[in-house]
Scaffold this motif. Structure first.
Motif, PDB file in Angstrom:
ATOM      1  N   ILE A  48      28.255  33.525 -10.427  1.00 49.99           N
ATOM      2  CA  ILE A  48      27.776  34.897 -10.105  1.00 49.99           C
ATOM      3  C   ILE A  48      26.126  34.297  -9.565  1.00 49.99           C
ATOM      4  O   ILE A  48      25.706  33.351 -10.544  1.00 49.99           O
ATOM      5  N   ASP A  49      25.427  34.957  -8.619  1.00 52.07           N
ATOM      6  CA  ASP A  49      24.018  34.478  -8.438  1.00 52.07           C
ATOM      7  C   ASP A  49      23.288  35.842  -8.056  1.00 52.07           C
ATOM      8  O   ASP A  49      23.805  36.672  -7.609  1.00 52.07           O
ATOM      9  N   ASP A  50      22.308  35.921  -8.741  1.00 51.93           N
ATOM     10  CA  ASP A  50      21.473  37.092  -8.662  1.00 51.93           C
ATOM     11  C   ASP A  50      19.961  36.464  -7.994  1.00 51.93           C
ATOM     12  O   ASP A  50      19.473  35.525  -8.253  1.00 51.93           O
ATOM     13  N   THR A  51      19.741  37.200  -7.290  1.00 49.07           N
ATOM     14  CA  THR A  51      18.352  37.165  -6.494  1.00 49.07           C
ATOM     15  C   THR A  51      17.503  38.391  -6.544  1.00 49.07           C
ATOM     16  O   THR A  51      17.944  39.549  -6.283  1.00 49.07           O
ATOM     17  N   GLU A  52      16.132  38.185  -6.930  1.00 47.03           N
ATOM     18  CA  GLU A  52      15.591  39.379  -7.372  1.00 47.03           C
ATOM     19  C   GLU A  52      14.067  39.309  -6.723  1.00 47.03           C
ATOM     20  O   GLU A  52      13.464  38.397  -7.257  1.00 47.03           O
TER      21      GLU A  52
ATOM     22  N   GLU B 117      19.803  41.432  -5.498  1.00 45.47           N
ATOM     23  CA  GLU B 117      21.155  41.369  -5.051  1.00 45.47           C
ATOM     24  C   GLU B 117      22.029  40.368  -5.688  1.00 45.47           C
ATOM     25  O   GLU B 117      21.675  39.471  -6.379  1.00 45.47           O
ATOM     26  N   ARG B 118      23.282  40.906  -6.000  1.00 43.69           N
ATOM     27  CA  ARG B 118      24.088  40.083  -6.758  1.00 43.69           C
ATOM     28  C   ARG B 118      25.308  39.585  -5.916  1.00 43.69           C
ATOM     29  O   ARG B 118      25.954  40.336  -5.388  1.00 43.69           O
ATOM     30  N   ASN B 119      25.733  38.416  -6.017  1.00 45.67           N
ATOM     31  CA  ASN B 119      26.851  37.912  -5.484  1.00 45.67           C
ATOM     32  C   ASN B 119      28.010  37.394  -6.450  1.00 45.67           C
ATOM     33  O   ASN B 119      27.360  36.591  -7.427  1.00 45.67           O
ATOM     34  N   PHE B 120      29.032  37.922  -6.398  1.00 45.58           N
ATOM     35  CA  PHE B 120      30.069  37.399  -7.503  1.00 45.58           C
ATOM     36  C   PHE B 120      31.241  36.968  -6.683  1.00 45.58           C
ATOM     37  O   PHE B 120      31.771  37.452  -5.806  1.00 45.58           O
ATOM     38  N   GLU B 121      31.962  35.755  -7.285  1.00 43.72           N
ATOM     39  CA  GLU B 121      33.358  35.437  -6.879  1.00 43.72           C
ATOM     40  C   GLU B 121      33.922  34.893  -8.007  1.00 43.72           C
ATOM     41  O   GLU B 121      33.419  34.093  -8.958  1.00 43.72           O
TER      42      GLU B 121
END
Lengths: 403, 946
Positions: free
Chosen positions: B495-499, B526-530
């Motif tokens: 997971i990465d989160d950018t704010e 924004e969050r990206n999950f995989e």
């Protein structure tokens, strides 16, 4: 002081050197000859093609879909028939499914129907498109109806393990169409980390549906699984299913007449039956349990030294068995339950669960009672030695495989 | 002691009745360090009497009712040189003025770190801050944190009334409302979560050495984001201002459970919680590395760190201050208990299970303060946290594990191994400014946050007939349980989160009694999950596992099945790369999603002051935009889709403070707020945990489908908040307060087991509304003082008594369905009783001043998971915690600290309520085992200042 700090850093440095994780991931080259299920979407092939075109099937159909015997069809994703539509498949057709893809299956939604009528000479075959097909290559057939299930109360619906489609309701005489002379092969592919497709799954399917002469061959998971509903199934065969061959739960109350189960090297139970879905409880009101009738049943295992249980009844299920032949298991019947929410044993003492006319061949223990309710073998079984099972040699001739 | 109480009561009466013939002392305290800015919170006592006060925010103080005579005044403040002003003459009916300028005490500086504007480290100062604040807020400063032995922010906030912590996790509940009703900010800017399942960052990641203070606002004010139901936790980062210091510490501790064990960890990670294979393709990782955990030597916890600061004054009056800290700590924990999945039947039961956990936290923070001049300040703050946990669980180690879906034996011998490593890296960067001009003051801040949360290479192994591993009979052996291809698996999740976020506030002070605030907040996240998973498909189901401790001998490339019938296992993946097989080939991620959240808000509030009143009406306009696009498995043709919601809110709030006396306030707070759904709650994909499946439900965003039952077109909860508080600051560092609160939450969201064929837990709006009522009492008292009026023995106690209830629909029929047998239940996570208490004793032996603290906390039984249909609730059983911390200051430079934590060592238990009585189970919110004790932690720490 400076010395101390330096010493500290040196110590820290030493720790860092010895304690950090290392990435010693090596380059490993595998020479793999097993990968013969690679698919080539451009090939035409399979049987049934008579100069027609190859058509890929997937997506949700909101209008009827009638397959043309002149074409070749290949399922390359989730083929979902929406409510009000009918999927019609002509006899003799072989429909191949993309091997190795997740979400490759055929689902007949609540309110939709399938019309798949083969003949003994010319069955309809659902199979893998791999050149060396294997169990679990693709999903399977899923029928969903609005007959009662005991996992919800009233008019509520539940959602299916595969595809999250709604099922269940109050219409016991729901009709999801006809499956006749149909063979499902190499099904049971994983849908996620815990769920696998069955050969044919019946979710809340009603008793106006016609299911007869259907075989599941080389399935990775269960052969037939009944999630509640009232559907009757006649002349069904499961050969080499890797999980349970016939499975019911969620208050299934239909009748199965003439069922043949034969286990291959990897297998679980012949029949594994639950009275209700133990993940979510029995939410019917008034409470009822699965209670099907099974007439003319043959289950053949790999011998009492190799196969554990032929029939396992759990979670309060009732069942009426007439004319059964069990062969080659350590245990014939294993009943599990308790005296509160899962009264499997109470079904025996009340007479709701019974076995009439049975033949045990190479069975070490006929009945194992883990229900917490005491009863004798005679309470469950009458006519021991009188069973003949189903006459598979006759009705299975011609259209089945792997016998 | 009795004398002191009598005296206090006497004084109290004296105060109320008043004696006109006495005089008073007034004056102003200034700070030499800040060019004679006002210095608030300075303790002022009249020597030889019990009289005293504290300077206010403007540095002003007043000591009324002083009998005529000649006195000595003592001005003291942490970090500053104590000043005595002799020969202060007080005349009847007259006012004596005494102004002082305080200077920094160089020797004391290194114990306490001072912030630029308000100094909120000492307990007395934080209480004063509370007393003066506009809103109902509770603050815990660095000094109290250190004294109570709170090792991190999670432990710190759990010392505040109405707040409890979930044992075995860092979940924090404020008045029984959990994660989804809380917000966490860092220096007033939002912080990202490090956990896919959480909205708030794990507070345990914030070590005390980066914390100046922590405040918990339990009442809403319009400066806060509208998604507020229970509270806002704000962590203020440490600052430094002074001549410079360097401090280092090193410590060690042992856990009484872990110390005797042959400790194991999941292979691949390092001592510092690092992992070097993140950049490798997962498929290469599983081919190259095995599954067996590895041994580690002596499980002895260590911690060490260094911090320092320095200031430079420039000729033009500006000043640059820097502060930096870096620390590392680790911990070994061993848990032995049961692991059972029980619904209405026993699905899986391990009566003997054990878990090894190795955790690390590495923290580094740097702060640069630049004071341009008296009116303009800038601050840059950068924080980095690396936290890791490495857990290895063995389930069914006695050979007696049961799985009702086992294939070979459903009565015994089911065994599982789970080894996983989680690494969270959090980067926070903030630029903060303050500018004053005339009647205007401008505050602004901008932040950029980045979070990486990875779970690389979790290994899970399932074995049947494990009892054969003990029978010394080489002809009987365990075999792999391989019902589905993924019963034996390797799993990877990223997971990465950018704010980006910012706030700006303009304050206009019309006069002393009237201030206006206008502000704007924005955040964009924004969050990206995989994730991806590989399964070991066991070719021959009878394959004998001859050594369960050496599975690497099985799962290595030489045993890979590369042609039909050969080898032991094949590697499967769910999402194959198009044109490649799903066998023995790398694959595509199973699930991916991208979530976006945008919040923009403008607000205005006024501070209207009169003699006794402080009235703060406020209003906020907020727009909320959330979207999620996902590509997930097992949703048929709905698996690749998106969902979104857009709303505008108008949120009024009112905070009133009425000063009954100088020391007593009455406060009232009322507001409307909202509670918004999160993406994980609405995204209809299923996350498969070890024993649970959790999925979202798009109905939370509202639906007007006429066929649905008890699902309406509502995408958020309305929350009405009401608080009434009486507080009495009756002495230095002493408080008594009582508050009553009530909340009404419409359309509350609960996670319950949905009616689907797999029993997946999903989110539902389960009823029309939830109601929370409660009383909080807080009491802090100095019991013994020495002749210098330094507290020797002090005690604090706070408790919250709560009643919660929520309506439950009988049937919910939407995209997913569920029903409830009860029409009401308590709120999940709400303990009817929460108690925190502490006693501290600090005797003085010349220059040797040890401080001993006994700290106690307790929460009563509470609902951990709401049952649905026939399923009973899961209850988290009450847990009492008792810690002892001894701070031993040997000399000005050297400290030796000692602690025993978890003295009572209670069992941590979750039970499922069933028709046959309570059954011990595991919970998604707890650890892998249940019914275990955590062991006692005995620690020693050395601290040295250079």
């Amino acid at each position: 002081m400076k010395n101390r700090i330096l010493f500290g850093f040196a110590l820290l440095g030493a720790l860092l050197m010895t304690s950090c994780a290392s990435d010693d991931t090596a380059d490993i080259n595998i020479t793999d000859n097993s990968d013969n299920s690679v698919t080539n979407n451009n090939t035409t092939g399979g049987s049934g093609g008579t100069g027609g075109q190859t058509i890929f099937l997937s997506g949700t159909y909101t209008t009827d879909l009638t397959l043309d015997a002149n074409n070749t069809y290949k399922i390359n994703g989730s083929l979902i028939m929406a409510s009000g539509t009918t999927l019609t498949i002509p006899p003799c057709m072989t429909i191949e499914a993309l091997a190795g893809g997740a979400d490759v299956y055929v689902a007949i939604s609540q309110g939709a129907r399938i019309d798949a009528q083969g003949t003994a000479d010319c069955p309809i075959i659902f199979t893998s498109d791999a050149s060396a097909p294997a169990a679990g290559d693709w999903g399977g057939l899923i029928l969903l109806g609005s007959a009662p299930i005991n996992s919800v109360s009233g008019t509520a619906t539940s959602t299916s393990e595969i595809a999250s489609l709604p099922y269940g309701g109050t219409n016991a005489s729901d009709n999801s169409g006809t499956l006749r002379y149909v063979r499902v092969q190499y099904s049971g592919g994983s849908a996620d980390g815990q769920s696998e497709n069955n050969g044919v799954s019946f979710y809340g399917v009603g008793n106006q549906t016609t299911v007869e002469y259907v075989q599941v061959f080389e399935g990775k998971d269960d052969g037939f699984e009944f999630f509640g509903g009232t559907v009757n199934a006649n002349f069904i065969s499961v050969v080499n299913a890797q999980d349970d061959s016939i499975d019911w739960t969620e208050g299934y109350t239909g009748t199965i007449t003439n069922a043949y189960v034969k286990h291959g090297a990897d297998h679980d139970k012949g029949i594994e039956a639950d009275g209700f879905n133990t993940d979510i409880g029995n939410n019917s009101n008034p409470i009822y349990f699965s209670a099907p009738t099974v007439n003319n049943l043959t289950i053949i295992g790999l011998g009492s030294a190799n196969s554990s249980e032929a029939i396992r009844l759990r979670a309060g299920t009732r069942a009426t068995f007439n004319n059964v032949s069990l062969e080659g298991y350590a245990e014939g019947f294993d009943l599990d339950g308790n005296d509160t929410d899962s009264p499997t044993g109470a079904g025996v003492t009340s007479g709701e669960t019974s076995v009439t006319d049975i033949l045990f061949t190479d069975i070490t223990l006929k009945v194992k009672n883990d229900t917490g309710v005491s009863f004798t073998d005679a309470d469950l079984i009458s006519g021991d030695g009188n069973g003949t099972g189903t006459d598979y040699a006759t009705w299975g001739a011609g259209w089945t495989v792997g016998n | 002691m009795r004398q002191k109480i009598t005296l206090t009561i006497l004084l109290f009466f004296t105060f109320i009745i008043g004696f006109a013939q006495n005089g008073s002392i007034v004056g102003k305290v200034q700070d030499k360090e800040t060019n004679n800015d006002p210095l608030p919170f300075v303790n002022i006592t009249v020597k030889g009497t019990s009289k005293g006060t504290t300077s206010d925010l403007d540095g002003l103080y007043q000591i009324p009712d002083v009998a005529p005579g000649t006195y000595t005044l003592i001005f003291s403040f942490v970090g500053y040189k104590t000043q005595e002003v002799e020969n202060v003459i007080v005349n009847a009916g007259k006012i004596t003025n005494v102004d002082v300028i305080m200077t920094v005490n160089a020797a004391a500086l290194d114990q306490v770190v001072i912030t630029a504007t308000t100094r909120k480290v000492s307990e007395a100062a934080t209480l004063l801050e509370q007393k003066k604040s506009k809103d109902i807020v509770q603050i815990i400063g660095a000094e109290e944190l250190a004294r109570k032995g709170a090792g991190d922010a999670a432990a710190a906030v759990s010392k505040i009334s109405g707040i409890s912590r979930q044992e075995g996790s860092s979940n924090v509940y404020v008045r029984g409302l959990g994660d989804r009703y809380l917000n966490t900010t860092f220096n007033g800017l939002p912080l990202p979560s490090n956990d896919i399942n959480k909205k708030n960052i794990e507070l345990g990641l914030f070590a005390t050495d980066v914390i100046e203070n922590i405040s918990v606002s339990k009442a809403y004010s319009s400066k806060q984001y509208g998604d507020f139901a229970a509270g806002n936790v704000n962590i203020n980062s440490k600052d430094y201002k002074g001549k410079g210091y360097v401090e280092a510490f090193v410590g060690t501790s042992v856990n009484t459970n872990a110390i005797g064990e042959d400790f194991v960890v999941s292979e691949g990670s390092g001592f510092f919680g690092d992992y070097a294979r993140h950049n490798q393709n997962p498929f290469a990782v599983i081919l190259s590395h095995g599954v067996d955990p590895e041994d580690v030597s002596a499980p002895i916890n260590v911690n060490f760190g260094i911090s320092g600061g320095k200031s430079w004054d420039f000729e033009n009056g500006s000043r640059l201050s820097v502060f930096g800290t870096a620390s590392f700590e680790n911990g070994y924990e061993y848990r032995r208990g049961e692991a059972t999945d029980f619904t209405t039947v026993e699905k899986k039961a391990f009566e003997d299970a054990e878990e090894f956990e190795y955790s690390t936290t590495t923290t580094a923070m740097g702060t640069v303060n630049y004071k341009i001049d008296d009116k303009n300040k800038l601050k840059f703050n950068s924080l980095f946290i690396n936290s890791s946990t490495n857990e290895v669980g063995y389930f069914g180690i006695d050979g007696q594990g049961r799985n009702r879906d086992a294939i070979l034996n459903t009565d015994e011998g089911f065994y599982q191994m789970n080894a996983q490593f989680d690494q969270n890296q959090v980067y926070v960067n903030q630029l903060i400014g303050n500018h004053k001009s005339g009647k205007f003051e401008l505050d602004w801040a901008a932040g950029y946050n980045f979070v990486l949360a990875k779970q690389p290479d979790r290994r899970r192994i399932s074995i049947e007939n494990y009892q054969f591993a003990f029978d010394n009979d080489p002809t009987t052996n365990p075999t792999f349980f391989s019902n589905v291809d993924y019963d034996n698996q390797r799993y990877f999740q990223d997971i990465d989160d950018t704010e980006f976020n910012g706030r700006i506030n303009l304050q206009y002070e019309a006069n002393e009694n009237f201030k206006l605030n206008f502000g704007y907040n924005a955040r964009s996240k924004e969050r990206n999950f995989e994730n991806i998973r590989y399964g070991y498909d066991i070719i021959d189901s009878d394959f004998a596992v001859t050594d369960v401790n050496n599975l690497d001998a099985v799962f290595n490339p030489s045993n890979l099945s590369l042609s039909s019938g050969q080898g032991i296992y094949a590697i499967k993946v769910i999402n194959a790369i198009p044109t490649l097989s799903n066998t023995n080939r790398p694959g595509l991620p199973e699930n991916t999603y991208t979530g976006n959240l945008d919040l923009f808000a403008g607000y205005a509030d006024a501070e209207i002051k009169s003699d006794k009143w402080l009235i703060v009406p406020g209003i906020r306009f907020e727009s909320f935009d959330q979207s999620i696009s996902y590509d997930v498995i097992n949703l048929g043709n709905n698996g690749n889709s998106s969902a979104s919601a857009y709303e505008n809110f108008i949120l009024p709030s009112l905070n009133i403070k009425y000063a009954l006396t100088e020391e007593q306030n009455l406060r009232l707070s009322a507001s409307r707020t909202v509670s918004l759904p999160e993406f994980k709650e609405t995204a209809p994909f299923v996350y498969i945990d070890v024993t649970n499946r959790i999925g979202g439900n798009p109905d939370l965003l509202g639906s007007n489908n006429p066929d649905f039952i008890n699902v309406s077109d509502v995408s958020y909860s309305n929350v009405l908040n009401f608080d009434l508080k009486y507080e009495w600051f009756y002495g230095k560092g002493e408080i008594f307060s009582v508050s009553a609160f009530a909340k009404r939450i419409s359309d509350p969201v609960n996670r319950v087991v949905a009616f689907d064929a797999t029993g997946t837990q999903r989110y539902f709006r389960t009823g029309e509304e939830a109601r929370v009522y409660g009383i909080e009492v807080e009491f802090r008292k100095n019991l013994l003082q020495n002749e210098d009026e330094e507290t020797l023995l002090a005690a604090g106690f706070n408790t919250t008594l709560m009643h919660t209830e929520q309506d439950l629909f009988d049937v919910i029929q939407g995209t997913y369905s569920v029903n409830f047998r009860n029409d009401k239940d308590e709120l999940q996570g709400a303990s009817p009783i929460i108690i925190n208490a502490d006693v501290s004793y600090s005797p003085t032996f010349g220059s040797y001043k040890p401080t001993g603290n006994l700290v106690f906390s307790y929460f009563s039984d509470r609902i951990d998971a709401l049952g649905s249909g026939q399923l009973g609730n899961i209850i988290e059983k009450a847990v009492p915690t008792l810690d002892f911390i001894l701070k031993n200051k040997i000399s000005d430079k050297f400290e030796v600290n000692f602690s025993i934590r978890n003295i009572l060592n209670p069992d941590i238990k979750y039970v499922r309520e069933t028709s046959g009585g309570d059954v011990l189970v595991t919970s998604t919110n707890g650890k892998g085992v249940s019914g275990y004790d955590r062991g006692r932690n005995i620690g020693l720490q050395l601290k040295y200042k250079f």
